[in-house]
Design an enzyme around this catalytic site. Structure first.
Site, PDB file in Angstrom:
ATOM      1  N   ASP A  32      65.955  46.157  41.868  1.00  0.00           N
ATOM      2  CA  ASP A  32      66.400  45.228  40.824  1.00  0.00           C
ATOM      3  C   ASP A  32      67.880  45.406  40.507  1.00  0.00           C
ATOM      4  O   ASP A  32      68.583  44.436  40.207  1.00  0.00           O
ATOM      5  CB  ASP A  32      65.577  45.438  39.548  1.00  0.00           C
ATOM      6  CG  ASP A  32      64.127  45.019  39.726  1.00  0.00           C
ATOM      7  OD1 ASP A  32      63.830  44.356  40.744  1.00  0.00           O
ATOM      8  OD2 ASP A  32      63.306  45.351  38.859  1.00  0.00           O
ATOM      9  N   LYS A 116      40.632  28.987  39.306  1.00  0.00           N
ATOM     10  CA  LYS A 116      41.042  27.990  38.312  1.00  0.00           C
ATOM     11  C   LYS A 116      41.865  28.701  37.241  1.00  0.00           C
ATOM     12  O   LYS A 116      41.319  29.329  36.332  1.00  0.00           O
ATOM     13  CB  LYS A 116      39.834  27.298  37.696  1.00  0.00           C
ATOM     14  CG  LYS A 116      40.206  26.119  36.796  1.00  0.00           C
ATOM     15  CD  LYS A 116      38.970  25.398  36.294  1.00  0.00           C
ATOM     16  CE  LYS A 116      39.375  24.193  35.459  1.00  0.00           C
ATOM     17  NZ  LYS A 116      40.167  24.560  34.270  1.00  0.00           N
TER      18      LYS A 116
END
Length: 672
Positions: A32, A116
């Site tokens: 990072d 879902k």
């Protein structure tokens, strides 16, 4: 093109590449810190040359002024909903309807099966590869323009990763908030004394509808694509699954749990598999979406009303149900935290009868505007303690009673105080409070602390109630006759407890620190403290600066530790424990011998039968391993216990070495 412009373009392409590797492939190639360095270099160049700033630059995700309101956008192609089924029989009926229309045997029909996601449907439009518009689903025909907010979500590309983008490409997907980010968001809100969100879906919705994009940018939102709407100038593959893979190849994030299944039986296997994985996915799902894979067959099947004939949502059993709040009890925890517990009219939720639910704290009671007698909505997700997430105020009875938060401890009657900046109210009784004393002693003897087998919660309850023990040191002063006078304690059980107490006197510094129950000091922090200070005296005399030099110890934790050692009664208890024979070896600098885990990144998944997850983690760290929480291409080894789920699947997909618990223990034993 100037040299500066070349530098800017190169930096943008490099950053886009690493965003794709990180957010879409979950395969970071650089740390990072290196990404941040490149990002700030690009930002500095653009500030020096504002004429070269473009809307699709990685630096332009945030920066627009707050909106006065959201404009309306009409969807060129309606965003339809799905019909639902709730049983295997209903799913078979859905397949039969397809069979009758296509004259195709169910066993030969291929489905694209997806989780879902429980979030908000969003449409994103790209023109010539650039993100130009984003809208909510709304009523399916008209939604709200949330373009500025969508641009702040880090895993959504502002420009597609292709040299030949479609003229216009509309991608539809779900914005959601992972559980870890949701927990952090609520913890931060509590620390500021602000209201919390009831669940990740509400948090995602509230974050997307912020008029100030800078607020949205601070929320841990994620987007996963699930279909294509408009596609002009694109040569699309002939199946839904291939289209999703194509989206992934041009930088669009797609869920990693999507599978191809042939035939109804295999589709149902997918449904059950994803249902089992549900607690460890790290984000909320409420079922599966099952789609006929071939686009040509989708077109033949068409639509009915506002839903396609070629897709269905097979929903999981409800995790939320309504019931009545009968009463509220206030429980006292180990650190004096007062927790309101709702006593409910029993209700069946997600396969379990629920009669109790947490109300967290006084702020949550106020936020919910809840009263005894109210009809409430109870949620249970995975192994999470059931909680009340809403109140049906329209059903409030005339005799509803307000919930009064106590000012005195319900156990010891000491004052209850709430420190400024904290959401939790606490009993001030300390070890004078029997409830705190009991919980502290239960923690002290627990397996992860002093591991005193034969001295369990029920025995602690009896010992405290009969005033036979007050501090942990008193445990080591018990004798056979005293124990045999207690309920269900024959000579054999009493002797077993005494033998365990004697055995527990030899421990480790890390276990001893953890067993003391210092607020905010968990196992990992205790281990770090032991490894840093090497002996108890050094820890006891450490100042705040020295404490904050320890890995994972910040200002708050350092202050908790510092204050603990400034309380004379804590010193007295520790001295008494040592006087009773509790001892350990000082931590020595050890050279880690060569072993398969040394300097490797290891991930644990599933249930281990021989030890807890924390114990396995500690063993791995002692052998020089870095223990990570998620699987990526940089993972070296995954140790899989029983019921290993998505982490194991991902490891297999990435070709990461997988080791069984038995193999892990064999290595540990050979190197111990």
């Amino acid at each position: 093109m100037t040299d500066i412009q070349n530098q800017i373009n190169q930096l943008r392409n490099t950053l886009r590449h690493h965003e794709y590797q990180y957010h879409v492939l979950d395969n970071p190639e650089i740390p990072d810190s290196e990404y941040d360095r490149l990002f700030h270099r690009l930002k500095a160049l653009e500030q020096q040359h504002p004429e070269l700033i473009s809307a699709d630059s990685p630096t332009q995700r945030v920066g627009a002024k707050p909106l006065a309101g959201f404009a309306q956008i009409t969807h060129e192609l309606p965003m339809l909903s799905l019909d639902n089924v709730f049983s295997d029989e209903e799913f078979y009926a859905f397949v039969k309807r397809i069979q009758e229309r296509l004259i195709t045997l169910p066993d030969n029909l291929e489905f694209c099966c997806e989780p879902k996601l429980d979030g908000l449907a969003v449409s994103i439009l790209y023109e010539n590869g650039r993100l130009v518009q984003a809208a909510t689903r709304g009523d399916g025909t008209t939604g709200e323009d949330i373009t500025l907010n969508i641009r702040t979500i880090r895993n959504i590309p502002l420009q597609l990763l292709t040299d030949n983008p479609p003229v216009r490409l509309e991608v539809r997907g779900e914005v959601f908030m992972p559980q870890e980010g949701f927990d952090r968001l609520n913890e931060a809100a509590l620390a500021r004394g602000e209201k919390t969100f009831a669940n990740p879906r509400n948090a995602a919705a509230g974050s997307l509808r912020q008029l100030d994009p800078k607020i949205t940018s601070q929320r841990p939102l994620v987007w996963n694509a699930y279909s294509i709407g408009i596609a002009e100038g694109a040569d699309l593959p002939p199946t839904h699954y291939e289209r999703l893979q194509w989206l992934k190849s041009i930088g669009i994030p797609v869920n990693g749990e999507i599978r191809l299944c042939r035939g109804a039986e295999n589709v149902l296997k997918f449904y059950r598999t994803i249902q089992e994985k549900r607690p460890e996915l790290g984000y909320d799902i409420d079922g599966t979406v099952l789609k006929v894979n071939e686009i040509a067959l989708q077109e033949r099947l068409g639509f009915i009303s506002k839903a396609p004939r070629w897709a269905i949502a097979y929903k999981f059993p409800a995790q939320e149900e309504m019931t009545v709040l009968n009463d509220v009890e206030f429980q006292v925890g180990r650190t004096g935290a007062i927790t309101p517990v709702a006593k409910l009219q029993p209700v069946f939720v997600a396969g379990v009868t629920v009669s109790n639910a947490t109300l967290h704290n006084g702020d949550e009671i106020a936020r919910l505007d809840i009263a005894i007698g109210d009809t409430v909505i109870v949620r249970r997700a995975g192994d999470v303690i059931p909680q009340i997430i809403g109140v049906v105020h329209d059903r409030r009875p005339p005799n509803a009673e307000p919930i009064i938060f106590p000012t005195l401890c319900p156990v010891c009657h000491s004052a209850i105080v709430r420190i400024e900046g904290e959401a939790v109210a606490r009993c001030t009784g300390g070890l004078f409070c029997d409830a705190q004393r009991k919980e502290s002693l239960k923690h002290f003897v627990s397996r992860r602390a002093m591991d005193i087998d034969g001295v369990g919660a029920k025995l602690i309850e009896q010992l405290v109630d009969r005033e036979l023990i007050r501090t942990p040191a008193d445990l080591f002063k018990l004798d056979l006759i005293t124990l045999m006078r207690l309920e269900r304690m024959g000579e054999k059980s009493a002797q077993k407890a005494l033998d365990s107490l004697e055995k527990a006197k030899k421990t480790t510094l890390a276990r001893f620190i953890f067993a003391l129950g210092i607020r905010e000091v968990g196992e990992a922090t205790a281990l770090n403290l032991a490894n840093f200070f090497k002996n108890l005296t050094a820890l006891q005399t450490a100042d705040l600066e020295q404490l904050q030099a320890v890995s994972d110890v910040g200002e708050v934790v350092a202050n908790r530790i510092y204050v603990f050692w400034r309380e004379q009664h804590n010193i007295d208890v520790v001295n008494d424990l040592i006087a009773q024979g509790v001892h350990w070896d000082d931590v020595e600098e050890k050279q880690v011998n060569e072993n398969p885990f040394k300097e490797k990144t290891v991930v644990l998944t599933g249930t281990l039968s021989q030890m807890g997850r924390n114990e396995a983690k500690a063993l791995l760290q002692q052998m020089g391993a870095k223990v990570a929480g998620s699987v990526s291409a940089k993972t070296h080894i995954v140790i899989a216990g029983d019921s290993a789920g998505s982490k194991l699947s991902k490891a297999q997909d990435l070709g990461v070495a997988v080791m069984s618990e038995a193999e892990f223990l064999e290595i540990v034993n050979s190197f111990s």
